[in-house]
Design a protein around this motif. Structure first.
Motif, PDB file in Angstrom:
ATOM      1  N   GLU A 225      45.273  40.291   9.885  1.00 28.66           N
ATOM      2  CA  GLU A 225      44.497  39.268  10.584  1.00 28.66           C
ATOM      3  C   GLU A 225      43.519  38.612   9.629  1.00 28.66           C
ATOM      4  O   GLU A 225      43.242  39.134   8.537  1.00 28.66           O
ATOM      5  CB  GLU A 225      43.750  39.886  11.773  1.00 28.66           C
ATOM      6  CG  GLU A 225      42.862  41.057  11.426  1.00 28.66           C
ATOM      7  CD  GLU A 225      42.358  41.807  12.658  1.00 28.66           C
ATOM      8  OE1 GLU A 225      43.207  42.227  13.471  1.00 28.66           O
ATOM      9  OE2 GLU A 225      41.128  41.961  12.792  1.00 28.66           O
ATOM     10  N   ALA A 226      42.991  37.450  10.025  1.00 32.23           N
ATOM     11  CA  ALA A 226      42.039  36.704   9.208  1.00 32.23           C
ATOM     12  C   ALA A 226      40.809  36.367  10.041  1.00 32.23           C
ATOM     13  O   ALA A 226      40.882  36.209  11.259  1.00 32.23           O
ATOM     14  CB  ALA A 226      42.673  35.428   8.673  1.00 32.23           C
ATOM     15  N   HIS A 227      39.656  36.268   9.353  1.00 29.31           N
ATOM     16  CA  HIS A 227      38.391  35.981  10.014  1.00 29.31           C
ATOM     17  C   HIS A 227      37.587  34.974   9.195  1.00 29.31           C
ATOM     18  O   HIS A 227      37.811  34.807   7.988  1.00 29.31           O
ATOM     19  CB  HIS A 227      37.580  37.265  10.192  1.00 29.31           C
ATOM     20  CG  HIS A 227      38.197  38.224  11.156  1.00 29.31           C
ATOM     21  ND1 HIS A 227      37.706  38.428  12.430  1.00 29.31           N
ATOM     22  CD2 HIS A 227      39.283  39.033  11.050  1.00 29.31           C
ATOM     23  CE1 HIS A 227      38.449  39.320  13.055  1.00 29.31           C
ATOM     24  NE2 HIS A 227      39.417  39.704  12.235  1.00 29.31           N
ATOM     25  N   LYS A 228      36.641  34.344   9.840  1.00 27.99           N
ATOM     26  CA  LYS A 228      35.775  33.380   9.180  1.00 27.99           C
ATOM     27  C   LYS A 228      34.605  34.088   8.516  1.00 27.99           C
ATOM     28  O   LYS A 228      34.079  35.060   9.045  1.00 27.99           O
ATOM     29  CB  LYS A 228      35.253  32.372  10.203  1.00 27.99           C
ATOM     30  CG  LYS A 228      34.447  31.232   9.617  1.00 27.99           C
ATOM     31  CD  LYS A 228      34.043  30.243  10.695  1.00 27.99           C
ATOM     32  CE  LYS A 228      33.255  29.088  10.106  1.00 27.99           C
ATOM     33  NZ  LYS A 228      32.846  28.106  11.151  1.00 27.99           N
ATOM     34  N   CYS A 229      34.209  33.600   7.358  1.00 28.77           N
ATOM     35  CA  CYS A 229      33.012  34.138   6.699  1.00 28.77           C
ATOM     36  C   CYS A 229      31.802  33.555   7.428  1.00 28.77           C
ATOM     37  O   CYS A 229      31.177  32.591   6.976  1.00 28.77           O
ATOM     38  CB  CYS A 229      32.988  33.768   5.217  1.00 28.77           C
ATOM     39  SG  CYS A 229      31.674  34.594   4.282  1.00 28.77           S
ATOM     40  N   ALA A 230      31.501  34.163   8.568  1.00 29.74           N
ATOM     41  CA  ALA A 230      30.472  33.630   9.461  1.00 29.74           C
ATOM     42  C   ALA A 230      29.111  33.593   8.790  1.00 29.74           C
ATOM     43  O   ALA A 230      28.706  34.555   8.136  1.00 29.74           O
ATOM     44  CB  ALA A 230      30.408  34.479  10.725  1.00 29.74           C
ATOM     45  N   SER A 231      28.392  32.479   8.968  1.00 28.83           N
ATOM     46  CA  SER A 231      27.042  32.367   8.428  1.00 28.83           C
ATOM     47  C   SER A 231      26.283  31.309   9.205  1.00 28.83           C
ATOM     48  O   SER A 231      26.890  30.436   9.830  1.00 28.83           O
ATOM     49  CB  SER A 231      27.076  32.005   6.942  1.00 28.83           C
ATOM     50  OG  SER A 231      27.221  30.612   6.762  1.00 28.83           O
ATOM     51  N   PRO A 232      24.947  31.345   9.159  1.00 29.10           N
ATOM     52  CA  PRO A 232      24.143  30.345   9.875  1.00 29.10           C
ATOM     53  C   PRO A 232      23.842  29.108   9.037  1.00 29.10           C
ATOM     54  O   PRO A 232      22.991  28.303   9.407  1.00 29.10           O
ATOM     55  CB  PRO A 232      22.857  31.123  10.169  1.00 29.10           C
ATOM     56  CG  PRO A 232      22.729  32.041   9.001  1.00 29.10           C
ATOM     57  CD  PRO A 232      24.130  32.426   8.615  1.00 29.10           C
ATOM     58  N   LEU A 233      24.518  28.948   7.897  1.00 28.11           N
ATOM     59  CA  LEU A 233      24.246  27.822   7.009  1.00 28.11           C
ATOM     60  C   LEU A 233      25.554  27.119   6.645  1.00 28.11           C
ATOM     61  O   LEU A 233      26.540  27.771   6.304  1.00 28.11           O
ATOM     62  CB  LEU A 233      23.558  28.311   5.727  1.00 28.11           C
ATOM     63  CG  LEU A 233      23.363  27.283   4.613  1.00 28.11           C
ATOM     64  CD1 LEU A 233      22.404  26.177   5.063  1.00 28.11           C
ATOM     65  CD2 LEU A 233      22.849  27.960   3.341  1.00 28.11           C
ATOM     66  N   ARG A 234      25.528  25.793   6.725  1.00 29.68           N
ATOM     67  CA  ARG A 234      26.690  25.001   6.324  1.00 29.68           C
ATOM     68  C   ARG A 234      26.244  23.917   5.356  1.00 29.68           C
ATOM     69  O   ARG A 234      25.232  23.240   5.586  1.00 29.68           O
ATOM     70  CB  ARG A 234      27.360  24.379   7.557  1.00 29.68           C
ATOM     71  CG  ARG A 234      28.683  23.696   7.239  1.00 29.68           C
ATOM     72  CD  ARG A 234      29.534  23.599   8.495  1.00 29.68           C
ATOM     73  NE  ARG A 234      28.929  22.759   9.507  1.00 29.68           N
ATOM     74  CZ  ARG A 234      29.223  21.458   9.668  1.00 29.68           C
ATOM     75  NH1 ARG A 234      30.101  20.876   8.870  1.00 29.68           N
ATOM     76  NH2 ARG A 234      28.639  20.756  10.618  1.00 29.68           N
ATOM     77  N   LEU A 235      26.976  23.763   4.271  1.00 26.27           N
ATOM     78  CA  LEU A 235      26.689  22.738   3.265  1.00 26.27           C
ATOM     79  C   LEU A 235      27.627  21.558   3.487  1.00 26.27           C
ATOM     80  O   LEU A 235      28.850  21.696   3.367  1.00 26.27           O
ATOM     81  CB  LEU A 235      26.871  23.307   1.851  1.00 26.27           C
ATOM     82  CG  LEU A 235      26.076  24.570   1.522  1.00 26.27           C
ATOM     83  CD1 LEU A 235      26.326  24.995   0.076  1.00 26.27           C
ATOM     84  CD2 LEU A 235      24.582  24.370   1.768  1.00 26.27           C
ATOM     85  N   THR A 236      27.057  20.409   3.796  1.00 21.61           N
ATOM     86  CA  THR A 236      27.889  19.242   4.087  1.00 21.61           C
ATOM     87  C   THR A 236      27.972  18.261   2.928  1.00 21.61           C
ATOM     88  O   THR A 236      28.823  17.361   2.943  1.00 21.61           O
ATOM     89  CB  THR A 236      27.355  18.494   5.319  1.00 21.61           C
ATOM     90  OG1 THR A 236      26.050  17.968   5.036  1.00 21.61           O
ATOM     91  CG2 THR A 236      27.282  19.432   6.516  1.00 21.61           C
ATOM     92  N   THR A 237      27.090  18.408   1.931  1.00 20.37           N
ATOM     93  CA  THR A 237      27.148  17.532   0.757  1.00 20.37           C
ATOM     94  C   THR A 237      27.059  18.374  -0.503  1.00 20.37           C
ATOM     95  O   THR A 237      26.235  19.301  -0.604  1.00 20.37           O
ATOM     96  CB  THR A 237      26.000  16.502   0.753  1.00 20.37           C
ATOM     97  OG1 THR A 237      24.734  17.197   0.797  1.00 20.37           O
ATOM     98  CG2 THR A 237      26.111  15.577   1.952  1.00 20.37           C
ATOM     99  N   LEU A 238      27.909  18.047  -1.478  1.00 16.22           N
ATOM    100  CA  LEU A 238      27.918  18.749  -2.763  1.00 16.22           C
ATOM    101  C   LEU A 238      27.880  17.724  -3.888  1.00 16.22           C
ATOM    102  O   LEU A 238      28.316  16.578  -3.715  1.00 16.22           O
ATOM    103  CB  LEU A 238      29.173  19.619  -2.903  1.00 16.22           C
ATOM    104  CG  LEU A 238      29.333  20.789  -1.923  1.00 16.22           C
ATOM    105  CD1 LEU A 238      30.653  21.499  -2.173  1.00 16.22           C
ATOM    106  CD2 LEU A 238      28.163  21.757  -2.030  1.00 16.22           C
ATOM    107  N   PRO A 239      27.388  18.108  -5.059  1.00 14.62           N
ATOM    108  CA  PRO A 239      27.377  17.194  -6.204  1.00 14.62           C
ATOM    109  C   PRO A 239      28.805  16.825  -6.619  1.00 14.62           C
ATOM    110  O   PRO A 239      29.765  17.507  -6.257  1.00 14.62           O
ATOM    111  CB  PRO A 239      26.669  18.010  -7.291  1.00 14.62           C
ATOM    112  CG  PRO A 239      25.895  19.049  -6.553  1.00 14.62           C
ATOM    113  CD  PRO A 239      26.717  19.381  -5.353  1.00 14.62           C
ATOM    114  N   PRO A 240      28.957  15.771  -7.391  1.00  7.75           N
ATOM    115  CA  PRO A 240      30.288  15.365  -7.848  1.00  7.75           C
ATOM    116  C   PRO A 240      31.010  16.496  -8.586  1.00  7.75           C
ATOM    117  O   PRO A 240      30.407  17.225  -9.373  1.00  7.75           O
ATOM    118  CB  PRO A 240      29.988  14.188  -8.790  1.00  7.75           C
ATOM    119  CG  PRO A 240      28.680  13.641  -8.306  1.00  7.75           C
ATOM    120  CD  PRO A 240      27.905  14.832  -7.839  1.00  7.75           C
ATOM    121  N   ASP A 241      32.293  16.641  -8.296  1.00  5.83           N
ATOM    122  CA  ASP A 241      33.177  17.626  -8.948  1.00  5.83           C
ATOM    123  C   ASP A 241      32.804  19.070  -8.620  1.00  5.83           C
ATOM    124  O   ASP A 241      33.352  19.992  -9.235  1.00  5.83           O
ATOM    125  CB  ASP A 241      33.174  17.459 -10.482  1.00  5.83           C
ATOM    126  CG  ASP A 241      33.653  16.078 -10.898  1.00  5.83           C
ATOM    127  OD1 ASP A 241      34.567  15.550 -10.239  1.00  5.83           O
ATOM    128  OD2 ASP A 241      33.098  15.532 -11.869  1.00  5.83           O
TER     129      ASP A 241
END
Length: 353
Positions: A225-241
């Protein structure tokens, strides 16, 4: 001055303008101390000693591919409700697609039977996946999975005893091995390494008077089975590359504390660490910054390599781009924090993404 002393002095300087956050100071100094102890254990651990050679039929669990047979498992009942990685429906487990292990920082290609153990840490990325399992009664076991023997052996967990001789593929033979105590009054370490399916290397280990917890942990692991690496933080923008490289969550002290580390990579070993530290006992934190991210205040620490987004109750959200990391800049850290989304209530997993 030691690395720990420098870190304490740094925090004191950072807080010189106002209230000193003693909770953060204590937490950071403890964290550095833990990392130093882990490095010391990895460098000066004692040599592996074989205490018994057990055939597969005698030592294998019924639910682990590659280990047929049965062992006298004992269930563990969690005393406190803690967050757990939610299932990813339809995704393959490590047994079906071993080549996927450690390739997606947002996915764990294994599960744990909650009736037998609970996960108090989980991690994925950089070619390895793992977890720390609590079996009750103070008994904890570390699990690591990878298609790379070196990645498995380099994965360390605090409080464990490590050998000074790295294992080879030949050591993943399903045998239980013992590491002698590392100090006066210490308890020995216990290792079990095996290959659930060809090309997938699995390791569980614990510290204790005997190997019983090790056996119970193996019975709790589910590789289908597979699971999500659950966390209370999501990064929606990252630097180029740049890309998200790993996710690591610790809920050992939950709901009073929570630690999260997301690493962002670029080619040529460029690394940026995003850390979220929550402590329910934090009574106050810095409110005035020296930087602005969008409409929110931020603070660049005096040493110049760490940027914090302010205004998160009882928590610190920081991006470290300075030493020992390299390649990223303050502008990159600003980009990451500008798109950071934090759960409304860090102590309530129902609000997590």
């Amino acid at each position: 001055m030691t690395d720990l002393d420098q870190r304490i002095a740094s925090v004191l300087r950072e807080r010189a303008e106002g209230e000193i956050d003693t909770d953060r100071l204590l937490d950071r100094s403890r964290a550095v101390g833990r990392r130093r102890r882990v490095r010391r254990r990895a460098a000066t651990g004692t040599t592996l000693a074989l205490v018994g050679v057990l055939g597969f039929a005698a030592m294998a669990g019924p639910d682990l591919p590659g280990l047929p047979g049965r062992l006298p498992w004992t269930a563990a009942t969690p005393a406190v409700a803690v967050p757990v990685p939610p299932p990813v429906d339809g995704a393959p487990g490590a047994a079906q697609r071993p080549e996927l292990v450690g390739t997606d920082p947002q996915t764990l290609h294994f599960g744990v039977d909650p009736a037998k153990a609970r996960q108090v840490t989980w991690r994925s990325g950089r070619g390895v996946e793992g977890s720390r399992l609590d079996l009750g009664g103070g008994r904890q076991v570390a699990l690591d999975l990878s298609t790379d023997v070196v990645a498995v052996e380099e994965s360390v967990h605090e409080g464990m005893t490590y050998p000074d001789r790295p294992a080879t593929a030949a050591d993943f033979d399903g045998r239980i091995r013992r590491v002698p105590p590392s100090g006066p009054g210490g308890q020995p370490g216990w290792f079990l390494r095996w290959q659930p399916v060809p090309g997938l290397f699995a390791r569980v280990h614990t510290v204790g008077a005997d190997d019983r917890a090790l056996r119970e942990a193996v019975a709790a692991v589910r590789l289908d089975e597979a699971h999500k690496c659950a966390s209370p933080l999501r990064l929606t923008t990252l630097p180029p590359d740049a890309r998200l490289a790993s996710c690591e969550v610790s809920v050992i002290g939950f709901p009073d504390s929570l630690d999260l580390l997301l690493t962002v990579n670029r080619p040529e070993d460029q690394r940026l660490d995003v850390r979220l530290e929550y402590r329910s006992r934090i009574s106050g934190s810095r409110s005035e910054g020296n930087r602005t991210i969008g409409s929110r205040a931020a603070y660049l620490y005096p040493q110049g390599g760490e940027l914090e987004l302010l205004g998160i109750p009882k928590a610190h959200l920081t991006v470290r781009f300075g030493w020992p990391n390299q390649g990223f800049t303050e502008a990159d850290a600003t980009t990451v924090l500008a798109g950071a989304q934090v759960a409304k209530d860090l102590s309530d997993p129902e609000t997590w993404d």
